[in-house]
Design a protein around this motif. Structure first.
Motif, PDB file in Angstrom:
ATOM      1  N   GLN A  98      -5.897  12.622   3.832  1.00 50.16           N
ATOM      2  CA  GLN A  98      -6.203  13.991   4.221  1.00 50.16           C
ATOM      3  C   GLN A  98      -5.245  14.461   5.308  1.00 50.16           C
ATOM      4  N   ASP A  99      -4.864  13.527   6.180  1.00 42.05           N
ATOM      5  CA  ASP A  99      -3.968  13.819   7.305  1.00 42.05           C
ATOM      6  C   ASP A  99      -2.832  12.806   7.260  1.00 42.05           C
ATOM      7  N   THR A 100      -1.626  13.243   6.932  1.00 37.59           N
ATOM      8  CA  THR A 100      -0.506  12.309   6.781  1.00 37.59           C
ATOM      9  C   THR A 100      -0.119  11.655   8.102  1.00 37.59           C
ATOM     10  N   SER A 101      -0.490  12.269   9.233  1.00 42.69           N
ATOM     11  CA  SER A 101      -0.186  11.646  10.524  1.00 42.69           C
ATOM     12  C   SER A 101      -1.013  10.384  10.726  1.00 42.69           C
TER      13      SER A 101
ATOM     14  N   CYS B  56      -1.287   8.067   8.488  1.00 40.91           N
ATOM     15  CA  CYS B  56      -0.781   7.048   7.554  1.00 40.91           C
ATOM     16  C   CYS B  56      -0.632   5.711   8.285  1.00 40.91           C
ATOM     17  N   PRO B  57      -1.249   4.631   7.790  1.00 42.96           N
ATOM     18  CA  PRO B  57      -1.145   3.322   8.458  1.00 42.96           C
ATOM     19  C   PRO B  57       0.311   2.863   8.560  1.00 42.96           C
ATOM     20  N   PRO B  58       0.686   2.245   9.659  1.00 45.33           N
ATOM     21  CA  PRO B  58       2.070   1.791   9.828  1.00 45.33           C
ATOM     22  C   PRO B  58       2.516   0.814   8.746  1.00 45.33           C
ATOM     23  N   SER B  59       1.573   0.063   8.193  1.00 45.23           N
ATOM     24  CA  SER B  59       1.933  -0.927   7.176  1.00 45.23           C
ATOM     25  C   SER B  59       2.091  -0.312   5.790  1.00 45.23           C
ATOM     26  N   ALA B  60       1.693   0.938   5.608  1.00 40.96           N
ATOM     27  CA  ALA B  60       1.751   1.574   4.288  1.00 40.96           C
ATOM     28  C   ALA B  60       3.116   2.218   4.057  1.00 40.96           C
ATOM     29  N   LEU B  61       3.474   2.336   2.789  1.00 35.72           N
ATOM     30  CA  LEU B  61       4.696   3.019   2.386  1.00 35.72           C
ATOM     31  C   LEU B  61       4.325   4.453   2.009  1.00 35.72           C
ATOM     32  N   GLY B  62       4.653   5.386   2.884  1.00 37.10           N
ATOM     33  CA  GLY B  62       4.337   6.778   2.607  1.00 37.10           C
ATOM     34  C   GLY B  62       5.312   7.376   1.612  1.00 37.10           C
ATOM     35  N   TYR B  63       4.819   8.303   0.792  1.00 41.23           N
ATOM     36  CA  TYR B  63       5.722   8.998  -0.126  1.00 41.23           C
ATOM     37  C   TYR B  63       5.267  10.439  -0.337  1.00 41.23           C
ATOM     38  N   ASP B  64       6.270  11.303  -0.450  1.00 41.15           N
ATOM     39  CA  ASP B  64       6.086  12.723  -0.726  1.00 41.15           C
ATOM     40  C   ASP B  64       5.361  13.473   0.387  1.00 41.15           C
ATOM     41  N   PHE B  65       5.743  13.218   1.611  1.00 41.49           N
ATOM     42  CA  PHE B  65       5.346  14.067   2.735  1.00 41.49           C
ATOM     43  C   PHE B  65       6.389  13.921   3.828  1.00 41.49           C
ATOM     44  N   ASP B  66       6.448  14.872   4.722  1.00 38.34           N
ATOM     45  CA  ASP B  66       7.442  14.841   5.794  1.00 38.34           C
ATOM     46  C   ASP B  66       7.271  13.573   6.627  1.00 38.34           C
ATOM     47  N   GLY B  67       8.366  12.853   6.836  1.00 35.84           N
ATOM     48  CA  GLY B  67       8.334  11.621   7.607  1.00 35.84           C
ATOM     49  C   GLY B  67       7.993  10.401   6.783  1.00 35.84           C
ATOM     50  N   ALA B  68       7.776  10.561   5.486  1.00 40.42           N
ATOM     51  CA  ALA B  68       7.434   9.425   4.627  1.00 40.42           C
ATOM     52  C   ALA B  68       8.668   8.573   4.351  1.00 40.42           C
ATOM     53  N   VAL B  69       8.415   7.324   3.958  1.00 42.36           N
ATOM     54  CA  VAL B  69       9.512   6.417   3.602  1.00 42.36           C
ATOM     55  C   VAL B  69      10.272   6.968   2.401  1.00 42.36           C
ATOM     56  N   PHE B  70       9.520   7.493   1.437  1.00 42.84           N
ATOM     57  CA  PHE B  70      10.121   8.066   0.237  1.00 42.84           C
ATOM     58  C   PHE B  70       9.668   9.517   0.112  1.00 42.84           C
TER      59      PHE B  70
ATOM     60  N   THR C 162       0.858  -1.180   0.000  1.00 36.45           N
ATOM     61  CA  THR C 162       0.000   0.000   0.000  1.00 36.45           C
ATOM     62  C   THR C 162       0.895   1.230   0.000  1.00 36.45           C
ATOM     63  N   TRP C 163       0.686   2.113  -0.978  1.00 35.88           N
ATOM     64  CA  TRP C 163       1.498   3.314  -1.138  1.00 35.88           C
ATOM     65  C   TRP C 163       0.627   4.515  -0.802  1.00 35.88           C
ATOM     66  N   ALA C 164       1.016   5.272   0.216  1.00 38.84           N
ATOM     67  CA  ALA C 164       0.162   6.343   0.736  1.00 38.84           C
ATOM     68  C   ALA C 164       0.815   7.705   0.538  1.00 38.84           C
ATOM     69  N   THR C 165       0.010   8.666   0.133  1.00 36.74           N
ATOM     70  CA  THR C 165       0.506  10.025  -0.019  1.00 36.74           C
ATOM     71  C   THR C 165      -0.623  11.013   0.241  1.00 36.74           C
ATOM     72  N   ARG C 166      -0.320  12.291   0.143  1.00 33.03           N
ATOM     73  CA  ARG C 166      -1.309  13.329   0.403  1.00 33.03           C
ATOM     74  C   ARG C 166      -2.385  13.355  -0.685  1.00 33.03           C
ATOM     75  N   THR C 167      -3.543  13.788  -0.295  1.00 36.18           N
ATOM     76  CA  THR C 167      -4.646  13.905  -1.241  1.00 36.18           C
ATOM     77  C   THR C 167      -4.375  15.028  -2.235  1.00 36.18           C
ATOM     78  N   ARG C 168      -5.100  15.039  -3.334  1.00 35.43           N
ATOM     79  CA  ARG C 168      -4.967  15.986  -4.433  1.00 35.43           C
ATOM     80  C   ARG C 168      -3.528  16.049  -4.938  1.00 35.43           C
ATOM     81  N   PRO C 169      -3.061  14.949  -5.496  1.00 36.49           N
ATOM     82  CA  PRO C 169      -1.657  14.873  -5.913  1.00 36.49           C
ATOM     83  C   PRO C 169      -1.339  15.803  -7.073  1.00 36.49           C
ATOM     84  N   GLY C 170      -0.114  16.338  -7.026  1.00 35.47           N
ATOM     85  CA  GLY C 170       0.425  17.133  -8.127  1.00 35.47           C
ATOM     86  C   GLY C 170       1.347  16.277  -8.969  1.00 35.47           C
ATOM     87  N   VAL C 171       2.173  16.924  -9.767  1.00 35.46           N
ATOM     88  CA  VAL C 171       2.945  16.193 -10.772  1.00 35.46           C
ATOM     89  C   VAL C 171       3.928  15.201 -10.153  1.00 35.46           C
TER      90      VAL C 171
END
Length: 313
Positions: A212-215, A217-231, A180-189
C-alpha cells in the motif's frame, strides 16, 4: 541534396478500377502533386517502392506512365520541393486532438481513456508516416502525448514510476532465487507481466508482496515498478523490458514480442492488433479479483497463454 522521384501518369477513363487503385495508392504514399497527373516523392522513403509498382501497373494496363529520378537543380528548388511536404496542418490537428482528449478525460471511464490514448497514438503514427522531413514539431507532439499519458496514469494508477536514466546491469539468474518481490498494490499490466516473467524465467520460488505504501518496502525485498525500486522504468523501457534486459532473456522472440505488447499498453506507441484485447482481459481480471495475489495467479495463466501463442511462427 535529396534524391527525388517524379511519376507522370495519364490514365484511361475506363476501366475505372485502375484509376481508383492508383488514386488510393498515391494517397497512401503521402506524395505531393506538382500538377494534375504529376506526383513527387523523396526517393529514399519506404513508400517510394509504390511509385515503381504504380509505374509498372499503369504501363501493364496499356496506359502512359513515366518515372524519373533526379535531384533539384539548386537549393531554392530543393526548398520548394520540401515545402510541398509541409505537415504543419497535421501537427495542428494532433495538438487539437490532445486538447479535446484532455477535456474528455475529465469525465471518461478508464476504458474510454485507454481507447482515446490508443487513438492518439495511432494519429501520431499516421502523422509520422506522412512527415518525410520532421523537425521540432514531431518532438513537441511526442512530448505533448507523453505529458497527457503521464497525467492520466497518475489519476488511473497512482504511484506510477518516473523513468530513470541509469544503465541496466546484467544480472545472474542464479543469484535471484527464493527472493521476495515487492510492488504496488492493484497491479496493472506491467506489474502483472513482470511478476509472470520473474516466476516463469527468473526465480523458481518467488514470494510476491503487495505494498500500500512503497516507502514501507522491506530492505530484504526486491522492489519493482515504483520510484526507488530495484527494477523500474529506465528510459523508454517499462519494468518488464528492464527485467528482460537485466536477466538476459531477450534472445527469446516471444518474450520480446510480449514486451512490445506490454509497452504499448503501459506507455503507448505503435500498437499491435492484440493490444486492445489484452488490455480488456487485464481490466476484466482486475475487476474480477480484489485480492492482488489471486489476481497475479489468474494473470499468470493469461500470460502463459499469450507466450505460447507468440511462440508460434
Amino acid at each position: 541534396m535529396t534524391p527525388w522521384l517524379i511519376l507522370t501518369a495519364t490514365l484511361p477513363t475506363t476501366p475505372s478500377g485502375l484509376r481508383v487503385r492508383i488514386w488510393r495508392t498515391l494517397k497512401a504514399t503521402h506524395c505531393a502533386t506538382l500538377r494534375e497527373g504529376v506526383y513527387i516523392l523523396p526517393a529514399a522513403v519506404p513508400s517510394a517502392q509504390d511509385f515503381w509498382a504504380m509505374d509498372a501497373a499503369i504501363r501493364d494496363a496499356g496506359a502512359e506512365s513515366h518515372l524519373l529520378e533526379f535531384q533539384a537543380r539548386d537549393a531554392v528548388q530543393e526548398a520548394g520541393f520540401r515545402a510541398l511536404f509541409d505537415r504543419s496542418a497535421l501537427y495542428a490537428d494532433f495538438a487539437q486532438s490532445l486538447q479535446h482528449a484532455r477535456r474528455a478525460f475529465q469525465t471518461a471511464t478508464e476504458a474510454q481513456v485507454r481507447k482515446l490514448l490508443r487513438a492518439l497514438d495511432q494519429q501520431l503514427q499516421d502523422v509520422l508516416a506522412a512527415d518525410y522531413f520532421p523537425d521540432t514539431s514531431l518532438e513537441a507532439a511526442k512530448a505533448g502525448l507523453q505529458a497527457l499519458r503521464q497525467e492520466t496514469e497518475r489519476q488511473l494508477s497512482p504511484g506510477e514510476p518516473a523513468a530513470g536514466s541509469r544503465a541496466i546491469a546484467q544480472l545472474a539468474i542464479a543469484d535471484y532465487q527464493g527472493k521476495t518481490w515487492a510492488t504496488r498494490t492493484r497491479p496493472g499490466v506491467d506489474r502483472l507481466a513482470s511478476a509472470w516473467l520473474v516466476q516463469r524465467f527468473v526465480d523458481q520460488s518467488p514470494r510476491f508482496l503487495w505494498l500500500q505504501d512503497t516507502s514501507a518496502c522491506p530492505p530484504s525485498a526486491l522492489g519493482y515498478d515504483f520510484d526507488g525500486a530495484v527494477f523500474s522504468h529506465v528510459g523508454d523501457r517499462v519494468t518488464y523490458e528492464v527485467l528482460v534486459e537485466s536477466f538476459g532473456l531477450g534472445a527469446d522472440p516471444a518474450i520480446r514480442r510480449l514486451g512490445a505488447l506490454v509497452h504499448a499498453i503501459d506507455m503507448g506507441g505503435v500498437a499491435a492488433d492484440e493490444v486492445p484485447g489484452i488490455e480488456t482481459l487485464v481490466r476484466g481480471l482486475r475487476a474480477q479479483h480484489a485480492d492482488d495475489e489471486v489476481l497475479r495467479q489468474a494473470a499468470a495463466v493469461l500470460f502463459d497463454t499469450l507466450y505460447a501463442a507468440l511462440r508460434q511462427p
